[in-house]
Design a protein around this motif. Structure first.
Motif, PDB file in Angstrom:
ATOM      1  N   MET A  24       0.828  -1.213   0.000  1.00  0.00           N
ATOM      2  CA  MET A  24       0.000   0.000   0.000  1.00  0.00           C
ATOM      3  C   MET A  24       0.860   1.259   0.000  1.00  0.00           C
ATOM      4  N   LEU A  25       1.952   1.237   0.778  1.00  0.00           N
ATOM      5  CA  LEU A  25       2.846   2.400   0.808  1.00  0.00           C
ATOM      6  C   LEU A  25       3.437   2.655  -0.578  1.00  0.00           C
ATOM      7  N   LEU A  26       3.837   1.580  -1.257  1.00  0.00           N
ATOM      8  CA  LEU A  26       4.401   1.721  -2.598  1.00  0.00           C
ATOM      9  C   LEU A  26       3.341   2.251  -3.569  1.00  0.00           C
ATOM     10  N   ALA A  27       2.102   1.804  -3.417  1.00  0.00           N
ATOM     11  CA  ALA A  27       1.019   2.295  -4.284  1.00  0.00           C
ATOM     12  C   ALA A  27       0.793   3.788  -4.083  1.00  0.00           C
ATOM     13  N   VAL A  28       0.892   4.250  -2.849  1.00  0.00           N
ATOM     14  CA  VAL A  28       0.751   5.686  -2.593  1.00  0.00           C
ATOM     15  C   VAL A  28       1.860   6.446  -3.299  1.00  0.00           C
ATOM     16  N   ALA A  29       3.094   5.919  -3.230  1.00  0.00           N
ATOM     17  CA  ALA A  29       4.223   6.581  -3.891  1.00  0.00           C
ATOM     18  C   ALA A  29       4.018   6.635  -5.397  1.00  0.00           C
ATOM     19  N   GLY A  35      -5.971   8.167  -1.821  1.00  0.00           N
ATOM     20  CA  GLY A  35      -7.197   7.871  -2.553  1.00  0.00           C
ATOM     21  C   GLY A  35      -6.925   7.137  -3.853  1.00  0.00           C
ATOM     22  N   SER A  36      -5.935   7.619  -4.614  1.00  0.00           N
ATOM     23  CA  SER A  36      -5.597   6.971  -5.889  1.00  0.00           C
ATOM     24  C   SER A  36      -5.032   5.569  -5.651  1.00  0.00           C
ATOM     25  N   ALA A  37      -4.241   5.430  -4.583  1.00  0.00           N
ATOM     26  CA  ALA A  37      -3.683   4.105  -4.259  1.00  0.00           C
ATOM     27  C   ALA A  37      -4.803   3.128  -3.919  1.00  0.00           C
ATOM     28  N   ALA A  38      -5.814   3.597  -3.164  1.00  0.00           N
ATOM     29  CA  ALA A  38      -6.938   2.733  -2.796  1.00  0.00           C
ATOM     30  C   ALA A  38      -7.691   2.260  -4.034  1.00  0.00           C
ATOM     31  N   ARG A  39      -7.920   3.184  -4.987  1.00  0.00           N
ATOM     32  CA  ARG A  39      -8.619   2.798  -6.222  1.00  0.00           C
ATOM     33  C   ARG A  39      -7.787   1.780  -7.019  1.00  0.00           C
ATOM     34  N   GLU A  40      -6.485   1.983  -7.068  1.00  0.00           N
ATOM     35  CA  GLU A  40      -5.603   1.066  -7.799  1.00  0.00           C
ATOM     36  C   GLU A  40      -5.619  -0.333  -7.194  1.00  0.00           C
ATOM     37  N   LEU A  41      -5.653  -0.385  -5.853  1.00  0.00           N
ATOM     38  CA  LEU A  41      -5.600  -1.677  -5.167  1.00  0.00           C
ATOM     39  C   LEU A  41      -6.983  -2.308  -5.002  1.00  0.00           C
ATOM     40  N   PRO A  46     -10.151   4.435   3.663  1.00  0.00           N
ATOM     41  CA  PRO A  46      -9.873   4.263   5.093  1.00  0.00           C
ATOM     42  C   PRO A  46      -8.992   3.041   5.383  1.00  0.00           C
ATOM     43  N   ALA A  47      -9.150   1.963   4.589  1.00  0.00           N
ATOM     44  CA  ALA A  47      -8.341   0.758   4.817  1.00  0.00           C
ATOM     45  C   ALA A  47      -6.870   1.050   4.558  1.00  0.00           C
ATOM     46  N   VAL A  48      -6.582   1.800   3.489  1.00  0.00           N
ATOM     47  CA  VAL A  48      -5.201   2.156   3.186  1.00  0.00           C
ATOM     48  C   VAL A  48      -4.653   3.079   4.276  1.00  0.00           C
ATOM     49  N   SER A  49      -5.438   4.069   4.674  1.00  0.00           N
ATOM     50  CA  SER A  49      -4.992   5.006   5.708  1.00  0.00           C
ATOM     51  C   SER A  49      -4.673   4.273   7.005  1.00  0.00           C
ATOM     52  N   ARG A  69      -5.626  19.644   1.980  1.00  0.00           N
ATOM     53  CA  ARG A  69      -5.702  19.482   0.511  1.00  0.00           C
ATOM     54  C   ARG A  69      -5.405  18.040   0.078  1.00  0.00           C
ATOM     55  N   GLY A  70      -5.048  17.182   1.032  1.00  0.00           N
ATOM     56  CA  GLY A  70      -4.742  15.805   0.678  1.00  0.00           C
ATOM     57  C   GLY A  70      -3.528  15.305   1.424  1.00  0.00           C
ATOM     58  N   SER A  71      -2.927  14.217   0.935  1.00  0.00           N
ATOM     59  CA  SER A  71      -1.775  13.629   1.601  1.00  0.00           C
ATOM     60  C   SER A  71      -0.747  13.216   0.559  1.00  0.00           C
ATOM     61  N   ARG A  72       0.501  13.239   1.027  1.00  0.00           N
ATOM     62  CA  ARG A  72       1.580  12.760   0.164  1.00  0.00           C
ATOM     63  C   ARG A  72       2.673  12.199   1.064  1.00  0.00           C
ATOM     64  N   LEU A  73       3.554  11.385   0.470  1.00  0.00           N
ATOM     65  CA  LEU A  73       4.607  10.771   1.259  1.00  0.00           C
ATOM     66  C   LEU A  73       5.644  11.806   1.680  1.00  0.00           C
TER      67      LEU A  73
END
Length: 318
Positions: A24-29, A35-41, A46-49, A69-73
């Protein structure tokens, strides 16, 4: 924090079992946001968070910068995601390797079988196995029953077939056929014209031609005669049933062999079966494998073939 130090702490917290959090961390990166990582997976945001928060707790690192405004690594999070990529690639490689090993195991069957079973029963079972499981390759060792048990216990064979009465306690056993030992002589032997059953004591004094110690046939004979108080003292010991039959046909010796082995010779009259008073030499032929070990699919299928063959033989005899 150095990479080696980080992995030590992850291991101490049992992170090795949580590859999903690294995924999941890699998907966020790669996707740029939770949000985009959750859709991809294909999971909820909330599960990813929650999974990443748990990862932060275990690593004691801030991995994601959360803003209105959102989240980023964070820089640290991006570094860990980069390392996670290597771990996930290695995990995929391991998983593929395990699947390949399973496929290899499930296509190979190493057998060890005593001589009577190998020559007179296994060919029919293996022919049926080839129809049911054409991708299976079989390697067969023909041994005496004692050596078959040793092969299975040492791992040299996946499945064994024995004629012997005694089976080591470390092995599971399953009856695959019934058999009978018979006393036979050549047609020119004086006993060939005998009309009455032979006393057991007279059998003990005969010129016996037998298999070597460790043979299932010899072991069954010795145990049967021991119950009547008679010891076995062979005049001649030979290593194969074919050699024994040849010796008895051409001389005055006496042997005890499986009815399967001498069926043709009895039918043509080259050998003659002799009844012995009070002697019951029926026996079980068994498959053996290590206790606590799950049989491979080819081994299980072979036992099914043996069972089907036995039922068909029983109906034919009935």
């Amino acid at each position: 924090m150095h990479k080696e130090r980080l992995w030590e702490e992850l291991y101490a917290d049992d992170m090795r079992s949580d590859l999903r959090a690294l995924e999941m961390l890699l998907a966020v990166a790669e996707q740029g946001s939770i949000g985009s990582a959750a859709r991809e997976l294909g999971v909820s945001q909330p599960a990813v968070s929650a999974r990443i928060r748990d990862l932060e707790r275990r690593t004691r690192l801030d991995l994601v910068e959360r803003t209105p405004r959102g989240s980023r690594l964070t820089t640290v999070g991006a570094t860990l995601a980069d390392w996670a990529r290597d771990v996930l690639v290695a995990s995929d490689r391991l998983e593929a390797g395990v699947r390949a090993l399973r496929a290899t195991r499930n296509s190979e069957l190493r057998l060890s079988a005593s001589m009577t079973i190998a020559e007179y029963l296994l060919p029919r079972w293996l022919t049926e196995l080839a129809h049911r499981s054409p991708s299976t390759t079989v390697a067969l060792r023909v041994r005496n029953s004692r050596d078959v048990a040793a092969d299975v216990m040492s791992g040299a064979a996946d499945l064994g077939f024995v004629e012997g009465v005694g089976v080591p306690a470390q092995l599971r056993r399953h009856q695959v056929a019934r058999d009978e030992l018979v006393v036979v002589v050549g047609r020119r032997h004086p006993w060939a014209r005998r009309r009455r059953p032979l006393p057991v004591t007279e059998l003990a004094t005969a010129a016996l031609v037998l298999r070597e110690p460790g043979s299932g046939t010899r072991e069954a004979l010795e145990r049967t005669l021991a119950r009547t108080g008679v010891d076995v003292a062979p005049r001649l010991v030979l290593a194969s049933s074919a050699a024994i039959k040849s010796a008895v046909e051409s001389g005055e010796g006496v042997t005890v062999l499986s009815r399967l082995v001498v069926a043709d010779e009895l039918h043509t009259g080259r050998l003659v079966a002799i009844d012995v008073e009070g002697l019951d030499m029926r026996r079980s032929l068994r498959a053996v494998w290590p206790s606590g070990v799950r049989l491979s699919e080819p081994a299980t299928e072979l036992l099914r073939c043996a069972g089907a063959s036995g039922r068909n033989q029983g109906r034919h005899q009935g």
